[in-house]
Each structure stands twice: as structure tokens, then as C-alpha cells.
Scaffold this active site. Structure first.
Site, PDB file in Angstrom:
ATOM      1  N   SER A  37       0.807  -1.231   0.000  1.00 57.58           N
ATOM      2  CA  SER A  37       0.000   0.000   0.000  1.00 57.58           C
ATOM      3  C   SER A  37       0.835   1.274   0.000  1.00 57.58           C
ATOM      4  O   SER A  37       0.334   2.326  -0.385  1.00 57.58           O
ATOM      5  CB  SER A  37      -0.914   0.015   1.223  1.00 57.58           C
ATOM      6  OG  SER A  37      -0.139  -0.075   2.407  1.00 57.58           O
ATOM      7  N   ASP A 337      -3.467   7.726   8.423  1.00 55.11           N
ATOM      8  CA  ASP A 337      -4.627   6.931   8.859  1.00 55.11           C
ATOM      9  C   ASP A 337      -4.265   5.788   9.806  1.00 55.11           C
ATOM     10  O   ASP A 337      -5.032   4.855   9.955  1.00 55.11           O
ATOM     11  CB  ASP A 337      -5.358   6.367   7.635  1.00 55.11           C
ATOM     12  CG  ASP A 337      -4.491   5.397   6.837  1.00 55.11           C
ATOM     13  OD1 ASP A 337      -3.304   5.216   7.197  1.00 55.11           O
ATOM     14  OD2 ASP A 337      -4.993   4.805   5.856  1.00 55.11           O
ATOM     15  N   HIS A 340      -0.440   4.381   7.465  1.00 56.41           N
ATOM     16  CA  HIS A 340       0.168   5.074   6.320  1.00 56.41           C
ATOM     17  C   HIS A 340       0.541   6.532   6.597  1.00 56.41           C
ATOM     18  O   HIS A 340      -0.074   7.191   7.426  1.00 56.41           O
ATOM     19  CB  HIS A 340      -0.788   5.016   5.123  1.00 56.41           C
ATOM     20  CG  HIS A 340      -1.235   3.624   4.794  1.00 56.41           C
ATOM     21  ND1 HIS A 340      -2.490   3.155   5.081  1.00 56.41           N
ATOM     22  CD2 HIS A 340      -0.553   2.599   4.241  1.00 56.41           C
ATOM     23  CE1 HIS A 340      -2.577   1.882   4.707  1.00 56.41           C
ATOM     24  NE2 HIS A 340      -1.414   1.514   4.204  1.00 56.41           N
TER      25      HIS A 340
END
Ligand code: NAG
Ligand code: NAG
Ligand code: NAG
Length: 371
Positions: A37, A337, A340
């Protein structure tokens, strides 16, 4: 008469355009990226209609809509593409126009993915690792190769002028094992590193010449880890509020990775392999946040910008779902978040890679500044 003038102009422009691009080619013709991610620009979002990278606060700072990235804006890979004059990398899953879409690179990174294959995570309760591991991403590359170039000569010449980025990957392998002790986690590191080495070797055997292998981030400072691994013992934290044991684990991971890069170099002396020191590049942001435009408060700086409650503004509620809030100025925080980074943090990390000193050895000079 009119027509011949038009032809004349077209010809002149075409000639001049070619002349300029030949005289001043970009350092890299294309970028091919593999990872999780931290560099996925839309692969996981393409497969899943309701995952977090599709919730409203995602992308709000830069793209103004959720862009399939797990941040409020651009990721390191986006800043790299911009600095080298290339478009944002298209997500492999979302490619529609071949060959136009893929000429300047493709992104195979998949949010949640792991260095090790999914079978390694099947027995762990509460964990559902996606099947799109590093090996699967490499298979996608192999599948796409006939569309990228036709002959061995054509492939060699194209790949020789391309940049291949293998990682960051392995962070999720650790996230999925958080129920294990640090000692148990350490024992799993060599296999994770071997997988990264295998893919890097395999890409060189496919014709890659310049490759980047990033290390991992200081996970002991990661908001998701901090909130899941809260300790009552003061001595478990360093002076910046990061968990010492997890940072030490990542230091070990990165040392192992650097050693394996040396063995790749021995096997393939013609390849240039760059190590991105994500660990120290990101760690300095927590050490002197105000120097990089972030807030200086030592407690607030560890909190997520977008999240629920608790000491780190991060709990079981995902950014963008009910019971979560977004901070007023994401450019002042490092964490977006929980797991991240914010775009502002990714930008500083990217500057540290492209302008130095966190790439060993450095990439070719970038024609554009990161802004
Ligand atoms: C797929 O690509 C199109 C444009 O090429 C873009 O508008 C769309 O947001 C992308 N989808 C995902 C899930 O990234
Ligand atoms: C790496 O490659 C070797 C040789 O092909 C193989 O035996 C090994 O299982 C691979 N390791 C991983 C973690 O994929
Ligand atoms: C939000 O929090 C309230 C109060 O704790 C709770 O009753 C509600 O179920 C939560 N909403 C969701 C979507 O979990």
C-alpha cells in the site's frame, strides 16, 4: 497553397520536437514498481469496491477524490515519477490502452501484499493476507512483457533504460504477525528478505539493469503499531515516543536486506542496485518534525490525522467511516490513517531519496525538483 503551409508547419514541429527529445532524453524511459500500500496507485482499489482507499478523505489533499492510494495525496512513487518527468504510474489492473498506457511504466504494487506468499499467513487468526504477494506481482510483469517489448533486443534496450523498484515490501509480513513475539518475528525475517532477493534476481534475469530495493520504515514510530502495542513500561519507548523493539526489528530487517543486495551484486556485477534507506529517511521526521514543516509537539506528532479515538487518534474505525474525524491541516502531520503516511511525509521522504542522502548509490540526477 494553404495545405502545403500546414504540412510545412507540421513537419517543422515534428522535426523540432524529435530534435529536442533526442538531444535531451529523460533519465529513465519507464518505471516498473512492485510493493504494497505504500506504493499502490490503484490495484487493490480496482479489485475492491469498498476498501479504504475509496473512502472520501483519501486523496482529498491532492487528487480531490479517492485515487486508489492509501494517503491523502501522492505517494513516494508519484513524487519519483514527477521528478523524472514521467506520468503517474498506471495500476496494472486498471490498464485499458495497450501499448499507450504502459510505455512509461506500470505499477504492480498491491495494498496489503506481502513479501512471502499467502500460504505463509493462512494459519494466523484474524489475518486475511491478499494473494497478490511479490511473486504474483512478478508473474503479472512476465504476463505483460510481450506487450512491453517484442524481441530480446527490444526488451534489453527498453529495460536497460528503465528503473525497477522492488519494495518497500515486507512491512505487511510483520503487521500480520503482530500477535507473535519480537523473537518469533526476527526468525521470519531471513525468508522475507530471500523473497525480495529472488524477485530482484529474477528481474535482472529478465533484463533489468538499474533497480531500487528499499528497506523498511521505522515501524516502532508507526501509529498503527503504537496504538496496537501500547506498553505501560516507559523504557519500551525511545525519547521520541517510538517503540524501541519494533524499530530494532526493522534495523535487523534492513541489515539483512543490505547483505542480500551485496550477494545480488556479486551474482550480477553489470546491474546497478540502489538501496533506499526508508528507515532513516522517515525517522528524522519524528526526531525534528518542525524542520520539515510538521508540528513540533512530541505527543501530537505521533497521532493519525484521520481516525477514531484513543491516545493516537486511531482505533478499530478506519479513516472515512462513521466515528472518525480528519485533522484540520494534514500537511502538519506525519501519519495519515494509522498504518500510512500523509502526502507531506511522503514528499519529505521522496526528497531525501532524490536529492539525497538516503539513496545508496544515488539515482541518475532528476531533471525536475520536488515541489
Ligand atoms: C482507472 O483509470 C482511470 C483513468 O485511466 C481512472 O479515472 C480511475 O480512477 C482508475 N481506477 C482506479 C481504481 O484506480
Ligand atoms: C528463492 O529462490 C530459491 C531458488 O529458486 C528457492 O529455493 C527459494 O524457495 C526461494 N525463496 C523464496 C522465499 O521464495
Ligand atoms: C460509533 O460510536 C457510537 C458510540 O460509541 C456507537 O454506538 C456506534 O455503533 C459507532 N458507529 C459505528 C459505525 O461503529
Amino acid at each position: 497553397m494553404k495545405i502545403s503551409i500546414l504540412f510545412g508547419i507540421t513537419f517543422a514541429c515534428g522535426f523540432f520536437g524529435n530534435f529536442i527529445s533526442n538531444a535531451n532524453p529523460l533519465p529513465y524511459e519507464a518505471i516498473f514498481n512492485f510493493g504494497d500500500s505504500t506504493s499502490d496507485t490503484g490495484n487493490a482499489a480496482f479489485d475492491h469496491l469498498n476498501v479504504m482507499e475509496k473512502l472520501i478523505p483519501y486523496g482529498s489533499t491532492y487528487f480531490k477524490h479517492p485515487s486508489g492510494r492509501q494517503s491523502n495525496g501522492r505517494l513516494i512513487i508519484d513524487f519519483i515519477a514527477e521528478a523524472y518527468g514521467l506520468p503517474f504510474l498506471p495500476a496494472y489492473k486498471n490498464i485499458t490502452k495497450i501499448p499507450d498506457d504502459i510505455k512509461k511504466g506500470v505499477n504492480f504494487a498491491y495494498a496489503g501484499s506481502t513479501a512471502l506468499d499467502v500460504k505463509y499467513f493462512s494459519g494466523i487468526s484474524g489475518v486475511s493476507a491478499p494473494k497478490e504477494s511479490l511473486n504474483v506481482q512478478f508473474d503479472w510483469f512476465k504476463k505483460l512483457k510481450p506487450d512491453l517489448c517484442k524481441s530480446k533486443e527490444e526488451c534489453d534496450s527498453f529495460f536497460k533504460n528503465s528503473l525497477f523498484i522492488v519494495g518497500e515490501i515486507g512491512g505487511n509480513d510483520i503487521f500480520y504477525h503482530l500477535s507473535k513475539t519480537i523473537t518469533e518475528l526476527r526468525e521470519k525475517v531471513p525468508l522475507m528478505v530471500e523473497s525480495i532477493k529472488n524477485t530482484t534476481n529474477a528481474l535482472i534475469e529478465e533484463g533489468a539493469v538499474e533497480l531500487v530495493v528499499p528497506g523498511n520504515f521505522p515501524m516502532g514510530c508507526n501509529t498503527d503499531i503504537l496504538s496496537k502495542k501500547i506498553s505501560q513500561k516507559k523504557e519500551d519507548y525511545d525519547e521520541f515516543g517510538c517503540l524501541i523493539a519494533y524499530n530494532t526489528l526493522i534495523e535487523y530487517f534492513n541489515e539483512q536486506l543490505k547483505k542480500s543486495i551485496e550477494t545480488i551484486k556479486q551474482k550480477h556485477p553489470q546491474a546497478k542496485i540502489v538501496y533506499f534507506d526508508y528507515y532513516n529517511d522517515a525517522k528524522r521526521l519524528y526526531q525534528t518534525p518542525q524542520q520539515y514543516g510538521f508540528i513540533s509537539d512530541k505527543v501530537e506528532i505521533l497521532k493519525a490525522c484521520c481516525g477514531g479515538s484513543g491516545p493516537y487518534h486511531h482505533d478499530e474505525y478506519w479513516c472515512g467511516t462513521p466515528n472518525t474525524t480528519v485533522c484540520s491541516d494534514p500537511s502538519k502531520l506525519i501519519n495519515w490513517d494509522g498504518p500510512h503516511f500523509t502526502e507531506a511525509a511522503y514528499k519529505q521522504i521522496a526528497k531525501g531519496l532524490i536529492e539525497g542522502p538516503f539513496a545508496y548509490p544515488s539515482l541518475k540526477p532528476a531533471p525536475f525538483k520536488i515541489a
